[in-house]
Design an enzyme around this catalytic site. Structure first.
Site, PDB file in Angstrom:
ATOM      1  N   CYS A  71       0.768  -1.127   0.124  1.00  9.01           N
ATOM      2  CA  CYS A  71      -0.029   0.012  -0.001  1.00  9.01           C
ATOM      3  C   CYS A  71       0.726   1.106  -0.049  1.00  9.01           C
ATOM      4  CB  CYS A  71      -0.884  -0.153   1.190  1.00  9.01           C
ATOM      5  SG  CYS A  71      -1.873  -1.389   1.592  1.00  9.01           S
ATOM      6  N   HIS A  75       0.840   4.872  -1.881  1.00  3.75           N
ATOM      7  CA  HIS A  75       0.231   5.862  -1.156  1.00  3.75           C
ATOM      8  C   HIS A  75       1.186   6.426  -0.177  1.00  3.75           C
ATOM      9  CE1 HIS A  75      -3.872   4.748  -2.655  1.00  3.75           C
ATOM     10  NE2 HIS A  75      -3.551   3.608  -2.370  1.00  3.75           N
ATOM     11  N   CYS A 109      -8.519  -2.074  -4.489  1.00  2.00           N
ATOM     12  CA  CYS A 109      -6.973  -1.696  -4.692  1.00  2.00           C
ATOM     13  C   CYS A 109      -6.374  -2.970  -4.770  1.00  2.00           C
ATOM     14  CB  CYS A 109      -6.717  -0.623  -3.400  1.00  2.00           C
ATOM     15  SG  CYS A 109      -5.574   0.423  -3.933  1.00  2.00           S
ATOM     16  N   CYS A 217     -27.797  -6.416  14.917  1.00  2.69           N
ATOM     17  CA  CYS A 217     -28.978  -5.678  15.258  1.00  2.69           C
ATOM     18  C   CYS A 217     -30.061  -6.644  14.494  1.00  2.69           C
ATOM     19  CB  CYS A 217     -29.123  -4.278  14.540  1.00  2.69           C
ATOM     20  SG  CYS A 217     -28.895  -3.007  15.623  1.00  2.69           S
TER      21      CYS A 217
END
Lengths: 256, 100
Positions: A71, A75, A109, A217
């Site tokens: 990464c 980046h 990505c 939930c």
């Protein structure tokens, strides 16, 4: 014919007008936690979610896939490049032309640039990377934009939010708009925001995504749980992000 | 733990390990029992000398968090080593600079 149509339009507007849109004042889920849980979240070392953030930080720098890229290779320093990224998700990815959340974007990505297998949803690695990226936006307000591209997802999310479901026959709104701050068994009902995710939940003894929390939930409603990665969950996430817009990102949160 | 300290100062050391700490009493979705797998021992050495050790069992929650105190005596490294029931080992190193 025309008056009936007008009446219908009027009724629709009345019904929508009566729906509570955003809780006021907005309160992060953290504010509904007990003092010990809040102290745990506030202390970066005591916060077990930081274990996932640390794992993500390590993976950030590891090369993966046939692309043999990490990464960081594209980046760079996440503290700079990923600052303010998480606050905009979920959003429509232009390349894939579909709504993705942060986890989904990381996997895109991986496939596109690293030519690696997508990480399994809810795996420690994916949660770690998501928590690492999201934690770079700490303190910045959740700010998704609604536009033509995600309007349909948003409408679907809102529809789900207000639709009764399960044997309990309750919609999200019944707890998280009408009854937040009140007690349900031993817990205080929160407003149901996603600004702290991925969180470490003591009940799970693990980190988990917003999708996992929404699924629980559904379980509580005794409704059929959508599968991980289901479109309904993504659409709900988008609605929740809009609804909690302005709350600061607090990843990784700690919940009971 | 602090990166530096004065000689003789009491320093706080905190350890967090990411580990599921399976008790051995749980079952998976198919009803098969999940074997016990906990971090059973943790040893901390300060410049080679053992200063802290822990034996943990199934009563410890997942992702254990430990905290203890020691006296800063000399600059050097603290080495943390743990091993779990499946034989997996982990280790971490932290250095400290002691002044005065």
């Amino acid at each position: 014919m025309k008056p009936a149509w007008l009446l219908a339009a009027f009724l629709v507007s009345v019904v929508h007008g009566a729906e509570p849109q955003k809780p006021a004042p907005l309160k992060s889920g953290e504010e509904f936690s007990s003092a010990d849980v809040r102290a745990m979240q506030a202390d970066d070392f005591a916060n077990p979610g930081m274990l996932w953030v640390a794992r993500g930080g390590k993976l950030w720098n590891e090369a993966a896939g046939r692309g043999d890229k990490s990464c960081a290779g594209c980046h760079g320093d996440a503290a700079k490049s990923m600052k303010g990224v998480a606050q905009r998700y979920p959003r429509v990815d232009p390349g894939a032309a579909r709504l993705v959340n942060l986890e989904g974007r990381i996997n895109l990505c991986r496939e596109r640039n690293q030519q690696a297998e997508p990480l399994k949803l809810e795996s420690d690695d994916l949660l770690g990377l998501a928590a690492y990226v999201a934690s770079q936006s700490r303190g910045m307000p959740v700010a998704v934009t609604l536009d033509m591209q995600n309007r349909r997802n948003f409408e679907r999310g809102r529809e789900l939010y207000f639709t009764r479901n399960g044997q309990m026959n309750l919609a999200c709104t019944h707890c998280h708009d009408r009854n937040w701050g009140r007690h349900l068994l031993g817990d205080t009902i929160s407003q149901g925001h996603g600004n702290d995710y991925p969180i470490y939940r003591l009940e799970w003894q693990s980190a988990g995504s917003l999708a996992r929390r929404i699924r629980s939930c559904f379980f509580g409603l005794r409704a059929e749980m959508p599968a991980y990665g289901a479109q309904d969950l993504l659409d709900l996430e988008l609605y929740l992000a809009w609804r909690g817009g302005g709350l600061p990102v607090e990843t990784p949160g700690v919940r009971r | 733990m602090p990166r530096e300290a004065k000689r003789g100062e009491v320093i706080e050391i905190r350890i967090a390990i990411q580990h599921p700490m399976e008790t051995g009493f749980r079952f998976d979705l198919m009803g098969r029992s999940i074997p016990k797998n906990v971090v059973n021992s943790l040893v901390v050495r300060y410049n080679g000398a053992e200063i802290f050790s822990a034996e943990m069992g199934s009563g410890i929650a997942a992702n254990p968090y430990l905290q203890f105190y020691t006296v800063a005596e000399a600059s050097g490294a603290l080495v943390f080593e743990w091993v779990d029931d499946s034989g997996e080992r982990g280790s971490e190193r932290a250095t400290i600079a002691v002044n005065g």
